[in-house]
Design a protein around this motif. Structure first.
Motif, PDB file in Angstrom:
ATOM      1  N   GLY A 190      40.169  39.437  37.440  1.00  0.00           N
ATOM      2  CA  GLY A 190      40.276  38.258  38.433  1.00  0.00           C
ATOM      3  C   GLY A 190      38.732  37.985  39.076  1.00  0.00           C
ATOM      4  O   GLY A 190      37.763  38.343  38.495  1.00  0.00           O
ATOM      5  N   PRO A 191      38.554  36.857  39.964  1.00  0.00           N
ATOM      6  CA  PRO A 191      39.953  36.167  40.477  1.00  0.00           C
ATOM      7  C   PRO A 191      40.323  35.153  39.546  1.00  0.00           C
ATOM      8  O   PRO A 191      39.940  35.145  38.359  1.00  0.00           O
ATOM      9  CB  PRO A 191      39.105  35.329  41.681  1.00  0.00           C
ATOM     10  CG  PRO A 191      37.827  35.188  41.144  1.00  0.00           C
ATOM     11  CD  PRO A 191      37.291  36.637  40.365  1.00  0.00           C
ATOM     12  N   TRP A 192      41.513  34.528  39.983  1.00  0.00           N
ATOM     13  CA  TRP A 192      42.142  33.531  38.917  1.00  0.00           C
ATOM     14  C   TRP A 192      42.293  32.143  39.199  1.00  0.00           C
ATOM     15  O   TRP A 192      41.934  31.600  40.336  1.00  0.00           O
ATOM     16  CB  TRP A 192      43.798  33.990  38.896  1.00  0.00           C
ATOM     17  CG  TRP A 192      43.746  35.555  38.845  1.00  0.00           C
ATOM     18  CD1 TRP A 192      44.014  36.662  39.643  1.00  0.00           C
ATOM     19  CD2 TRP A 192      43.952  36.337  37.702  1.00  0.00           C
ATOM     20  NE1 TRP A 192      44.019  37.715  39.168  1.00  0.00           N
ATOM     21  CE2 TRP A 192      43.916  37.552  37.677  1.00  0.00           C
ATOM     22  CE3 TRP A 192      43.672  35.839  36.189  1.00  0.00           C
ATOM     23  CZ2 TRP A 192      43.938  38.503  36.753  1.00  0.00           C
ATOM     24  CZ3 TRP A 192      43.624  36.529  34.995  1.00  0.00           C
ATOM     25  CH2 TRP A 192      43.983  38.036  35.196  1.00  0.00           C
ATOM     26  N   PRO A 215      44.788  42.679  41.276  1.00  0.00           N
ATOM     27  CA  PRO A 215      44.402  41.729  42.498  1.00  0.00           C
ATOM     28  C   PRO A 215      45.058  40.404  42.186  1.00  0.00           C
ATOM     29  O   PRO A 215      44.430  40.012  41.150  1.00  0.00           O
ATOM     30  CB  PRO A 215      43.294  42.120  43.054  1.00  0.00           C
ATOM     31  CG  PRO A 215      42.415  42.442  41.647  1.00  0.00           C
ATOM     32  CD  PRO A 215      43.257  43.334  40.923  1.00  0.00           C
ATOM     33  N   ILE A 216      45.667  39.519  43.083  1.00  0.00           N
ATOM     34  CA  ILE A 216      45.810  38.356  42.711  1.00  0.00           C
ATOM     35  C   ILE A 216      45.290  37.316  43.729  1.00  0.00           C
ATOM     36  O   ILE A 216      45.757  37.110  44.839  1.00  0.00           O
ATOM     37  CB  ILE A 216      47.467  37.980  42.793  1.00  0.00           C
ATOM     38  CG1 ILE A 216      47.947  38.943  41.740  1.00  0.00           C
ATOM     39  CG2 ILE A 216      47.583  36.683  42.303  1.00  0.00           C
ATOM     40  CD1 ILE A 216      49.570  38.872  41.653  1.00  0.00           C
ATOM     41  N   GLU A 217      43.966  36.745  43.418  1.00  0.00           N
ATOM     42  CA  GLU A 217      43.274  35.980  43.995  1.00  0.00           C
ATOM     43  C   GLU A 217      43.106  34.739  43.480  1.00  0.00           C
ATOM     44  O   GLU A 217      42.315  34.875  42.368  1.00  0.00           O
ATOM     45  CB  GLU A 217      41.894  36.736  44.491  1.00  0.00           C
ATOM     46  CG  GLU A 217      41.024  35.740  45.497  1.00  0.00           C
ATOM     47  CD  GLU A 217      39.628  36.148  45.577  1.00  0.00           C
ATOM     48  OE1 GLU A 217      38.792  35.303  46.005  1.00  0.00           O
ATOM     49  OE2 GLU A 217      39.424  37.033  44.912  1.00  0.00           O
ATOM     50  N   ILE A 218      43.566  33.685  43.934  1.00  0.00           N
ATOM     51  CA  ILE A 218      43.587  32.349  43.275  1.00  0.00           C
ATOM     52  C   ILE A 218      42.394  31.376  43.777  1.00  0.00           C
ATOM     53  O   ILE A 218      42.402  31.249  44.912  1.00  0.00           O
ATOM     54  CB  ILE A 218      44.939  31.868  43.003  1.00  0.00           C
ATOM     55  CG1 ILE A 218      45.883  32.681  42.425  1.00  0.00           C
ATOM     56  CG2 ILE A 218      44.798  30.512  42.398  1.00  0.00           C
ATOM     57  CD1 ILE A 218      47.203  32.409  42.589  1.00  0.00           C
ATOM     58  N   VAL A 219      41.570  31.004  42.795  1.00  0.00           N
ATOM     59  CA  VAL A 219      40.513  30.432  43.326  1.00  0.00           C
ATOM     60  C   VAL A 219      40.468  28.711  42.717  1.00  0.00           C
ATOM     61  O   VAL A 219      39.817  27.915  43.356  1.00  0.00           O
ATOM     62  CB  VAL A 219      39.068  30.764  42.724  1.00  0.00           C
ATOM     63  CG1 VAL A 219      38.864  32.205  43.632  1.00  0.00           C
ATOM     64  CG2 VAL A 219      38.990  31.133  41.255  1.00  0.00           C
TER      65      VAL A 219
END
Lengths: 290, 290
Positions: A190-192, A215-219
């Motif tokens: 990530g981030p995604w 971890p799921i962090e979306i950018v």
DNA sequence: TCTTACAGTTAAGAAAAACTGAACTAGTCT
DNA sequence: AGACTAGTTCAGTTTTTCTTAACTGTAAGA
């Protein structure tokens, strides 16, 4: 003004046309393939229903009266029209002509079935085909609304009311990152950069990543795989794509493990009639898979 | 190319049109006056016969599929045509329109029925009427040949095959001579100016003269009463004419006794259908006689 | 004139079609 | 959930249409 119409049958009108074109009723009967008796009774019934005498007896044969060309013309016209309709029906039935409104997700159009579509188009030039390319969700909306007859999309997370789906193919989703870090453990990913909220594929991906402990962090978000790839290439993040759309690795884009798969299905309205042209395309798609 | 046509009934096409124009099938059923069940079954049958799916199920109602406008258009057209035909039949049935080929001998046209004909013409302007004026013999020929539908003529000496005659009126035939000698005994009459050989009236006349003992010497012949009168006026001989055509006496033309009568009949082809327009004219003629 | 052939009709019965009312299925509404 | 409603299916009846066979009326030969 809609008093009951006389219930003339096409068959009777055929009899009349046959009789007008035959020297004798017996030959006319043979021409339409019934017994002379049936012809006689049928015409008597026709005459009764029209309510106007249609025939004259001349010697021992009967002839269409002059003065009823009106009826004869009507009969000819209706018989001809019916012939046209029958022909149309024949061609429609075996899919030679017809109307076809398909919806497909981009991956199906450019990734899996470009050849099938091209060939279908050239083999059935008289099918009036429209292809809508959009995300699964809006395709299914179009399907329920009746604007589309058949959809190839990602299997919805939960069944949709009024829509039947049949599996078509399963395709792998792989991780794509900016470099060889794609081989590191999921906790480091990530981030995604990802498909937008609501996307069927996104829900598949998010589930898988969660299971892997990533971890799921979306950018960034986009419906377009090309955009996602480009953003990854800019080093802003990682993504997960169907392998057909990842096109292997490239500069700034490295392919990692397959972490999930998504199921493409053929979706149709529940209870929709089998339309030959639609059926034909679906068969072509499945044949290609096999 | 003549594979069997689907035996669609007008009724079923009406159902289709009704359904296309109604919000719900139940209302359509009411509009055509049948039970919803009948409508449903009828349309199912229609669909089966056409062999192409016609309806989509949307929610719990069914709608005509897009893509089958072809069928719908066909249905509309046939229903409309049938409506036109029904209207034509209605008007034909009560004689408002129609075709009428009549034959009459001159005496009927100018002597007995000029008023009837004039009035008929003006009261039924949409009847396509043709009037043939000729001697009885050729009228009957035209009748058998089918060129004429109804004839008013002198009763043939012997029944004619294929022709039915019904008496219409009886008219007197009187002797016409050049002067008061017409009152002398029949043995002194003559010589004669007469209708040609073959004329029905002539055979009536000759029979009568023979019975009266009059010598039968014929010096001139014509089908035209005017000609006969003129020839008598020239003093060349005597004649016998229907009184309507003798027009009383005149210069060089003195009327004598009535020596016979001839029967005018209405003749039609044996077995000919009763055609309203023909029937109408015949009634008018008989009404005039009464 | 008698026979024979033929064109079409009528009759009787079987088969197919169409209709009705009642029971049923499946969406919709509250 | 429960009541409603659009449309369908079912069972039974009526109507239509067909077939075969017997019949009528016309034409054509012997």
């Amino acid at each position: 003004m809609s008093r009951p119409l006389p219930d003339l049958s096409i068959r009777q009108l055929e009899y009349l046309v046959a009789v007008a074109g035959s020297p004798t009723w017996a030959t006319a009967a043979a021409a339409v393939g019934v017994s002379p008796s049936a012809l006689s009774q049928g015409l008597a019934e026709l005459e009764r229903r029209v309510g106007v005498p249609l025939f004259d007896r001349i010697g021992r044969r009967r002839v269409v009266r002059p003065g009823v060309e009106t009826v004869l013309a009507h009969a000819r016209q209706v018989v001809a029209l019916t012939g046209d309709l029958a022909e149309w029906a024949d061609r429609t039935r075996d899919g030679a002509i017809g109307r076809l409104r398909v919806g497909m997700i981009d991956a199906a159009v450019v990734g899996h079935f470009p050849e099938v579509l091209r060939e279908f188009r050239s083999q059935h030039p008289h099918i009036d085909m429209h292809l809508a390319v959009a995300p699964s969700g809006s395709l299914l909306d179009g399907l329920t609304a009746g604007a589309i007859d058949m959809v190839v999309c990602v299997q919805p997370p939960s069944p949709v009311r009024g829509i039947d789906t049949v599996p078509l193919l399963v395709e792998d989703l792989a991780v794509y990152g900016p470099d060889e870090r794609v081989d590191s453990p999921p906790t480091d990913w990530g981030p995604w950069v990802m498909f937008p909220e609501g996307s069927h594929t996104r829900s598949v991906i998010v589930d898988a990543l969660r299971n892997l402990g990533s971890p799921i962090e979306i950018v960034a978000e986009s419906h377009q795989p090309e955009v996602l790839r480009a953003v990854v290439g800019l080093g802003l993040g990682w993504t997960v794509l169907p392998v057909v759309q990842g096109r292997g690795s490239g500069p700034g884009l490295t392919r990692g493990r397959v972490i999930a798969c998504r199921r493409l299905v053929v979706a149709k309205r529940h209870g929709a009639a089998v339309v030959p042209s639609v059926d034909l395309l679906e068969r072509a798609l499945r044949r290609d898979r096999a």
